[in-house]
Design a protein around this motif. Structure first.
Motif, PDB file in Angstrom:
ATOM      1  N   ARG A  60      47.651  30.785  39.001  1.00  0.00           N
ATOM      2  CA  ARG A  60      46.404  31.260  39.597  1.00  0.00           C
ATOM      3  C   ARG A  60      45.725  32.294  38.681  1.00  0.00           C
ATOM      4  NH1 ARG A  60      44.860  30.635  44.808  1.00  0.00           N
ATOM      5  NH2 ARG A  60      42.931  30.460  43.648  1.00  0.00           N
ATOM      6  N   ARG A  61      46.549  33.123  38.001  1.00  0.00           N
ATOM      7  CA  ARG A  61      45.973  34.162  37.133  1.00  0.00           C
ATOM      8  C   ARG A  61      45.231  33.522  35.964  1.00  0.00           C
ATOM      9  NH1 ARG A  61      47.543  37.649  33.028  1.00  0.00           N
ATOM     10  NH2 ARG A  61      49.621  36.753  32.770  1.00  0.00           N
ATOM     11  N   PHE A  62      45.867  32.539  35.296  1.00  0.00           N
ATOM     12  CA  PHE A  62      45.206  31.889  34.161  1.00  0.00           C
ATOM     13  C   PHE A  62      43.996  31.065  34.625  1.00  0.00           C
ATOM     14  CE2 PHE A  62      49.350  32.805  32.176  1.00  0.00           C
ATOM     15  CZ  PHE A  62      48.862  33.554  31.112  1.00  0.00           C
ATOM     16  N   PHE A  67      38.226  30.533  34.653  1.00  0.00           N
ATOM     17  CA  PHE A  67      36.930  30.470  35.331  1.00  0.00           C
ATOM     18  C   PHE A  67      35.997  31.557  34.822  1.00  0.00           C
ATOM     19  CE2 PHE A  67      38.699  28.368  39.472  1.00  0.00           C
ATOM     20  CZ  PHE A  67      38.824  27.169  38.770  1.00  0.00           C
ATOM     21  N   LEU A  68      36.555  32.730  34.525  1.00  0.00           N
ATOM     22  CA  LEU A  68      35.720  33.851  34.101  1.00  0.00           C
ATOM     23  C   LEU A  68      35.263  33.717  32.639  1.00  0.00           C
ATOM     24  CD1 LEU A  68      37.403  37.028  35.678  1.00  0.00           C
ATOM     25  CD2 LEU A  68      35.100  36.148  36.116  1.00  0.00           C
ATOM     26  N   HIS A  69      36.254  33.409  31.743  1.00  0.00           N
ATOM     27  CA  HIS A  69      35.938  33.470  30.315  1.00  0.00           C
ATOM     28  C   HIS A  69      35.864  32.120  29.627  1.00  0.00           C
ATOM     29  CE1 HIS A  69      36.744  37.637  31.017  1.00  0.00           C
ATOM     30  NE2 HIS A  69      38.016  37.363  31.349  1.00  0.00           N
ATOM     31  N   ARG A  70      36.345  31.106  30.344  1.00  0.00           N
ATOM     32  CA  ARG A  70      36.352  29.725  29.803  1.00  0.00           C
ATOM     33  C   ARG A  70      37.061  29.660  28.431  1.00  0.00           C
ATOM     34  NH1 ARG A  70      31.210  28.403  32.023  1.00  0.00           N
ATOM     35  NH2 ARG A  70      31.568  28.374  34.241  1.00  0.00           N
ATOM     36  N   ALA A  73      42.618  28.879  25.659  1.00  0.00           N
ATOM     37  CA  ALA A  73      43.998  29.411  25.700  1.00  0.00           C
ATOM     38  C   ALA A  73      44.447  29.599  27.150  1.00  0.00           C
ATOM     39  CB  ALA A  73      44.059  30.740  24.966  1.00  0.00           C
ATOM     40  N   ASP A  74      43.553  30.096  27.998  1.00  0.00           N
ATOM     41  CA  ASP A  74      43.904  30.305  29.410  1.00  0.00           C
ATOM     42  C   ASP A  74      44.179  28.969  30.093  1.00  0.00           C
ATOM     43  OD1 ASP A  74      43.718  33.036  29.271  1.00  0.00           O
ATOM     44  OD2 ASP A  74      41.553  33.046  29.705  1.00  0.00           O
ATOM     45  N   TYR A  75      43.360  28.002  29.741  1.00  0.00           N
ATOM     46  CA  TYR A  75      43.559  26.678  30.325  1.00  0.00           C
ATOM     47  C   TYR A  75      44.932  26.116  29.917  1.00  0.00           C
ATOM     48  CZ  TYR A  75      42.862  21.697  31.271  1.00  0.00           C
ATOM     49  OH  TYR A  75      43.029  20.405  31.703  1.00  0.00           O
ATOM     50  N   ALA A 126      33.008  21.698  32.390  1.00  0.00           N
ATOM     51  CA  ALA A 126      32.829  23.157  32.321  1.00  0.00           C
ATOM     52  C   ALA A 126      31.453  23.543  31.810  1.00  0.00           C
ATOM     53  CB  ALA A 126      33.906  23.768  31.414  1.00  0.00           C
ATOM     54  N   THR A 127      30.713  22.632  31.146  1.00  0.00           N
ATOM     55  CA  THR A 127      29.414  22.998  30.595  1.00  0.00           C
ATOM     56  C   THR A 127      28.276  22.699  31.561  1.00  0.00           C
ATOM     57  OG1 THR A 127      29.532  20.845  29.537  1.00  0.00           O
ATOM     58  CG2 THR A 127      30.031  22.768  28.162  1.00  0.00           C
TER      59      THR A 127
END
Ligand code: ADP
Length: 501
Positions: A60-62, A67-70, A73-75, A126-127
Motif C-alpha cells: 500500500r505504501r509503494f 500514485f503521488l510521484h509516478r 521504482a515505486d511501481y 498513467a498518462t
C-alpha cells in the motif's frame, strides 16, 4: 541359579521401582515437550503472518508513492511485494489452514491477482488523466481488502498462540499434579513392599530379644529378607547352644564342690563300717549273737547312708530335661549344706530354718545348683568368719501392691509362693559392682576362685521356674539374696507333676 533369579528380592523391587519412576517422568515430560513443539510452530507462523501484514502494508505504501510521484521504482517495489505476499501464501497454505478458512485464503490469493492486474492497468494508463481516477479507486479497493485479510490473519494467529499458551500451562499443571500423585502412589507401594517387611522384622527381632518369640519368621519371600532371617535364626541357635555349654561348665564347677563334699561325707560311714568290721573280726568268736547282729545292722545302715550320698551326687550329675515336681526345701538344703561343708571355714556358721512342709514347684536338681551357688557365694564373701542364715517361708501374693512389695518390685509371680532368703553378714556388695553381678563372666574373685557364671546361671534357673530374684546389700548389714518361687501347691493348677514345661 535359575531358581534364585525367579525368587522375589528387595533389590529387584527397588530396581523395578526406579525404572517405573523413570518411565513415568519421561512419559510425563513428553506431553509438555510435544505441546511446546506445536507452540513453537505456531509462534513461528505468527511471526510470518505478521511479516505478511507488513508486506501488505508495504504494497500500500509503494502504491501511494506511485500514485503521488509516478516513479517506476515505486511501481516495481509494489510488484515485488505483491509477489512476496503471493509466494508466502503458496508456501504456507497448510500452516495457514489452521488459522483461516480455505475460502478466505483463496479469496486472498485472487485479490492479490486482481490487485496486480489493477495496478498494471493503472500503470498502463498513467498518462491519461480522465480514466486515472477510476483505476486508482479499483487499486485502492483491492489493496484495502488485501490489508484487511492480512490483518485478520495476524489477529487470528495471535489468538491461536494465546490459546495454545493457555493449553500448555494447563498441560504443565496437569502433568505436575499427575506426577505428584503417581510418585505418592509409588512411594506408598515401595513403603508397603520394602519398608513394611523390614518394620515387621524389626518388631519380630524385638519380640525375640524380649523372649516373647523363639525364632524369626520371614515376613516375605524376598531373597534378602529370607537370608537375614535364616542368618538371625542360625545365630539364635548358636547362642542357645553356647548358653547350654556355659550352664554345663558351671555345673561341672558345682560338681567339683559337691564331689569334695561327697568325699568328705563318705568318710564317716566308711570309717563307721570299717570300725564295725574290725570289731566283728576281732570279737567274732567271743561276741554273742545279739552283739553281732547289732554290728551287722550298723554296717548295713552305714552302707545305706553311703549309698544315699552317692545317689544324691548321681542325681545332681544326671543330665536331664527340666522336670517340674514337688520339691521339699528342708531336705534339699540339708543335702546341699552337706556338699558345701568341706568349703566352709571353721569359724563360719551356716544354718537353715525351713519348716518341713515348705515345698516348691520345680526341678530339684536345678534348684539345688542355684542354691549351691548362692550359699557358696555367701560363704566366700565372709572373711574367714561369719554367719550364713537360710530361711524359707510360704506366702500368698495377690494384687499389684503385694506383688511389688520390696525387694520384689516388678516381680510377676502371684498366688502361693515360697520366699527363700540366703543372708550373710559379710562386707556387702559395692554400689559399682551391684549392677553387674548377674552379668555372665563378671567376677571380683581371684582367678581360679570364680568364673563369674554363678549368679548368671542362678538367675536363669529361677526364671526358668517362673520365679523372681532380688538382692539387698549394704556395708554393715551384709548381703541377702531373695528368691521367690511358686509353691508346690500350684502344681495341681498348672503343669502336671513331672512334666516338662
Ligand atoms: P563368681 O562367684 O564366680 O565370682 P557369681 O556370678 O556367682 O560369680 O558372682 C558374681 C560376683 O558377685 C562375685 O564375684 C561377687 O563380687 C559378687 N557377689 C555374689 N554374691 C555375693 C555375696 N553374698 N556377698 C558379696 N558379693 C557377692
Amino acid at each position: 541359579m535359575f531358581l534364585a533369579d525367579r525368587q522375589p528380592s528387595l533389590s529387584r523391587k527397588i530396581t523395578l521401582g526406579y525404572y517405573a519412576i523413570a518411565l513415568l517422568i519421561v512419559g510425563a515430560a513428553a506431553l509438555p515437550f510435544f505441546e511446546l513443539l506445536s507452540l513453537e510452530t505456531k509462534v513461528s507462523l505468527g511471526e510470518r503472518t505478521s511479516e505478511l501484514l507488513e508486506t501488505t502494508l508495504e504494497i500500500r505504501r509503494f502504491e501511494r508513492n506511485y500514485f503521488l510521484h509516478r516513479q517506476p521504482a515505486d511501481y516495481d517495489e509494489n510488484r515485488r511485494h505483491v509477489a512476496l505476499a503471493r509466494a508466502f501464501l503458496d508456501n504456507n497454505r497448510t500452516d495457514l489452514a489452521a488459522i483461516e478458512s480455505p475460502a478466505t485464503l483463496s479469496r486472498f490469493r485472487e485479490l492479490l491477482d486482481v490487485y496486480e492486474r489493477n495496478m498494471a492497468g493503472y500503470a498502463a494508463i498513467a498518462t491519461r488523466a480522465g480514466r486515472l481516477a477510476l483505476a486508482e479507486t479499483r487499486v485502492r479497493s483491492a489493496g484495502k481488502d488485501i490489508v484487511a485479510i492480512a490483518a485478520e490473519m495476524a489477529t487470528a494467529e495471535k489468538t491461536v498462540v494465546r490459546t495454545s499458551l493457555a493449553a500448555f500451562r494447563e498441560v504443565l499443571v496437569a502433568v505436575i499434579a499427575g506426577l505428584a500423585v503417581l510418585i505418592l502412589i509409588m512411594s506408598r507401594a515401595i513403603s508397603r513392599r520394602i519398608v513394611g517387611p523390614l518394620k515387621t522384622m524389626e518388631n519380630s527381632v524385638e519380640a525375640v530379644s524380649g523372649g516373647k518369640m523363639g525364632l524369626l519368621q520371614a515376613p516375605t519371600a524376598d531373597r534378602e529378607i529370607v537370608s537375614i532371617t535364616e542368618a538371625f535364626n542360625h545365630m539364635l541357635r548358636e547362642l542357645e547352644l553356647r548358653q547350654k555349654h556355659l550352664v554345663r561348665s558351671e555345673k561341672l564347677a558345682s560338681m567339683g564342690t559337691m564331689l569334695s563334699g561327697v568325699a568328705h561325707e563318705l568318710n564317716n560311714p566308711l570309717s563307721n563300717i570299717s570300725t564295725s568290721c574290725q570289731i566283728l573280726l576281732e570279737e567274732w568268736e567271743t561276741a554273742d549273737a545279739a552283739t553281732r547282729n547289732t554290728l551287722l545292722a550298723q554296717i548295713d545302715e552305714q552302707c545305706e547312708r553311703a549309698r544315699n550320698i552317692v545317689r544324691s551326687l548321681l542325681d545332681f550329675a544326671r543330665p536331664g530335661s527340666f522336670r517340674r515336681e514337688r520339691v521339699p526345701l528342708r531336705p534339699l538344703f540339708a543335702q546341699t549344706l552337706r556338699f558345701v561343708r568341706g568349703e566352709v571355714p571353721a569359724r563360719v556358721e551356716v544354718s537353715f530354718a525351713v519348716a518341713d512342709d515348705i515345698a516348691v514347684a520345680g526341678d530339684a536338681q536345678r534348684l539345688q545348683q542355684a542354691f549351691l551357688n548362692l550359699i557358696k557365694n555367701a560363704v566366700q564373701a565372709l572373711p574367714g568368719e561369719g554367719r550364713v542364715v537360710i530361711t524359707a517361708v510360704a506366702a500368698r501374693i495377690s494384687g499389684e501392691a503385694a506383688r511389688n512389695r520390696p525387694p520384689f518390685e516388678g516381680c510377676h509371680v502371684e498366688g502361693d509362693v515360697v520366699d527363700v532368703r540366703i543372708a550373710d553378714n559379710g562386707p556387702g556388695i559395692a554400689a559399682d559392682v551391684l549392677p553387674r553381678i548377674f552379668d555372665p563372666f563378671f567376677t571380683t574373685k581371684d582367678v581360679g576362685r570364680g568364673m563369674g557364671l554363678g549368679l548368671f546361671i542362678t538367675h536363669e534357673i529361677i526364671e526358668e521356674h517362673d520365679g523372681c530374684m532380688a538382692v539387698t546389700t549394704g556395708a554393715g548389714i551384709g548381703t541377702t539374696f531373695h528368691v521367690r518361687l511358686p509353691a508346690a501347691s500350684t502344681l495341681a493348677q498348672a503343669v502336671p507333676t513331672g512334666q516338662p514345661r
